[in-house]
Design a protein around this motif. Structure first.
Motif, mmCIF file in Angstrom:
data_model
loop_
_atom_site.group_PDB
_atom_site.id
_atom_site.type_symbol
_atom_site.label_atom_id
_atom_site.label_comp_id
_atom_site.label_asym_id
_atom_site.label_seq_id
_atom_site.Cartn_x
_atom_site.Cartn_y
_atom_site.Cartn_z
ATOM 1 N N ASP A 87 -7.319 -1.092 12.503
ATOM 2 C CA ASP A 87 -6.043 -0.786 11.867
ATOM 3 C C ASP A 87 -5.300 -2.103 11.647
ATOM 4 O OD1 ASP A 87 -3.543 0.039 11.074
ATOM 5 O OD2 ASP A 87 -3.258 1.488 12.697
ATOM 6 N N PRO A 97 0.841 -1.206 0.000
ATOM 7 C CA PRO A 97 0.000 0.000 0.000
ATOM 8 C C PRO A 97 0.871 1.249 0.000
ATOM 9 C CG PRO A 97 0.033 -1.018 2.176
ATOM 10 C CD PRO A 97 0.714 -1.979 1.246
ATOM 11 N N GLU A 98 0.392 2.281 -0.641
ATOM 12 C CA GLU A 98 1.161 3.520 -0.735
ATOM 13 C C GLU A 98 1.141 4.303 0.571
ATOM 14 O OE1 GLU A 98 -0.265 5.757 -4.012
ATOM 15 O OE2 GLU A 98 0.320 4.272 -5.532
ATOM 16 N N ARG A 99 0.035 4.162 1.335
ATOM 17 C CA ARG A 99 -0.108 4.938 2.574
ATOM 18 C C ARG A 99 -0.574 4.025 3.707
ATOM 19 N NH1 ARG A 99 -2.536 7.270 -1.632
ATOM 20 N NH2 ARG A 99 -4.481 6.244 -1.031
ATOM 21 N N LEU A 100 -0.209 4.372 4.925
ATOM 22 C CA LEU A 100 -0.683 3.620 6.088
ATOM 23 C C LEU A 100 -2.203 3.672 6.190
ATOM 24 C CD1 LEU A 100 1.900 4.615 8.857
ATOM 25 C CD2 LEU A 100 1.687 2.408 7.709
ATOM 26 N N SER A 101 -2.778 4.772 5.756
ATOM 27 C CA SER A 101 -4.229 4.940 5.847
ATOM 28 C C SER A 101 -4.984 3.925 4.986
ATOM 29 C CB SER A 101 -4.627 6.360 5.425
ATOM 30 O OG SER A 101 -4.191 6.636 4.104
ATOM 31 N N ASP A 102 -4.279 3.303 4.004
ATOM 32 C CA ASP A 102 -4.928 2.310 3.150
ATOM 33 C C ASP A 102 -5.348 1.077 3.932
ATOM 34 O OD1 ASP A 102 -4.590 3.942 0.992
ATOM 35 O OD2 ASP A 102 -2.824 2.918 0.202
ATOM 36 N N HIS A 158 -3.427 -6.633 -2.446
ATOM 37 C CA HIS A 158 -2.078 -6.298 -1.985
ATOM 38 C C HIS A 158 -1.210 -7.538 -1.747
ATOM 39 C CE1 HIS A 158 -2.480 -1.994 -1.738
ATOM 40 N NE2 HIS A 158 -3.598 -2.095 -1.016
ATOM 41 N N ASN A 168 -2.418 -2.412 9.878
ATOM 42 C CA ASN A 168 -1.017 -2.180 9.531
ATOM 43 C C ASN A 168 -0.079 -3.005 10.412
ATOM 44 O OD1 ASN A 168 -0.776 0.027 7.416
ATOM 45 N ND2 ASN A 168 -2.215 0.964 8.859
#
Length: 345
Positions: A305, A262-267, A285, A307
């Motif tokens: 979350d 993912p490009e951002r943690l928010s994804d 992903h 991540n």
């Protein structure tokens, strides 16, 4: 420093009596001998060459006679520094000679990568720890502890073939005209250019092939099997082969990794996100198949979350929030359960 002084310095070096500065002078001198050669050597080759020929130098110079007699009373008055330079130079040219039949190195200390060249076949073997080497085509191989690999000094015009015993990670240089084949424990792994890991166990007889990127074709090494019978593996998949039973099992690796990070943690932070969206994102992903009963989980949402968690843990969290469970069958995940009931939207 004159020749006489430098010969005495070599005497101290071989006897292990040099201080740090004196040892540095001798090592710089031996580096220069290799650097000034017209033969091109990479750093790994220079290191192997120096270990091999300093060992020979110590044997030739020291022998069984007293050190001072061996260093200063050579036949025809040959000085120690001349002998060292000569042996190093001889080593370079014999290594790259036209008839590589000489054994290219004795078994070294723990963790050393040893090389043998005979009849045009090169063999690398590791001992105490993994070691890396780069083939002439640009392929990078990291050999596991106690593993060995054989390959021709020059690949032919149509195939690149290597023979592995033990474990190795391959990052194959892509060449569509020359497929890369790994023979190991009764299996053939065929690729054009990708990265994967092969592990064969002498104790159990099993062979495992895990794909990190790209895809590979795996088939049994016998006359009845061919490329047409191959199993195609994609990233995060592995195959386990049991030669005694002639059975192949295709499954996911123990801990799938991101293939499309993912490009951002928010994804990977979800707020009232439909389960269909969460599962689709994970599947994309990690490039794995995740099946679920869309009717049972219709209207269910997920908050959390994900991540930094392994895929299996991510799926467990999702299932916990929707009264479900996750099961891995082969190379697919299955989400099952009664649904989220009143915990939906």
């Amino acid at each position: 420093m004159n020749r006489h002084d430098f010969d005495r310095l070599l005497q101290k070096y071989l006897a292990g009596d040099c201080n740090e500065e004196e040892a540095r002078q001798v090592e710089m001198w031996s580096d220069n001998v290799l650097s000034n050669s017209k033969i091109r050597l990479d750093e790994a080759e220079k290191s192997r060459m120096k270990r091999r020929y300093w060992k020979r130098i110590s044997s030739e110079v020291l022998g069984k006679e007293p050190l001072w007699r061996r260093l200063f009373f050579f036949p025809q008055g040959i000085a120690a520094s001349v002998l060292v330079a000569g042996l190093l130079a001889f080593g370079i040219f014999s290594y790259y000679g036209q008839h590589p039949k000489e054994k290219m190195g004795d078994r070294g200390a723990s963790g050393e990568l040893t090389t043998n060249t005979q009849e045009g076949i090169i063999t690398f073997q590791t001992e105490g720890k993994p070691q890396s080497l780069t083939l002439g085509d640009g392929t990078l191989i990291t050999l596991g502890k106690g593993s060995s690999i054989r390959y021709p000094a020059k690949f032919d015009d149509h195939l690149r073939e290597v023979y592995l015993e033990g474990e190795a990670f391959f990052k194959v240089k892509r060449d569509e005209k020359k497929p890369f084949l790994v023979y190991s424990g009764g299996l053939i792994t065929r690729v054009l250019g990708t990265s994967f890991n092969v592990k064969s166990s002498v104790k159990s007889g099993k062979v495992e092939v895990e794909v990190v990127s790209g895809s590979v074709s795996v088939y049994e090494n016998n006359k009845k099997q061919s490329l047409q019978d191959a199993v195609i593996l994609t990233p995060n998949q592995k195959i386990t082969f049991e030669p005694a039973k002639r059975v192949m099992h295709t499954e996911l690796v123990e801990e799938p990794v991101f293939i499309n990070p993912p490009e951002r943690l928010s994804d990977f932070i979800f707020e009232d996100s439909p389960i269909t969206e969460v599962v689709t994102r994970l599947s994309r992903h990690f490039e794995v198949k995740i099946q679920y009963d869309s009717s049972a989980f219709a209207g269910c949402v997920f908050n959390g979350d994900l991540n930094g968690l392994p895929l299996h843990n991510q799926l467990n969290l999702i299932c916990r929030s929707i009264n479900g469970n996750v099961e891995l069958l082969g190379n697919e995940y299955f989400l099952r359960g009664e649904g989220c009931g009143d915990n939906g939207k």
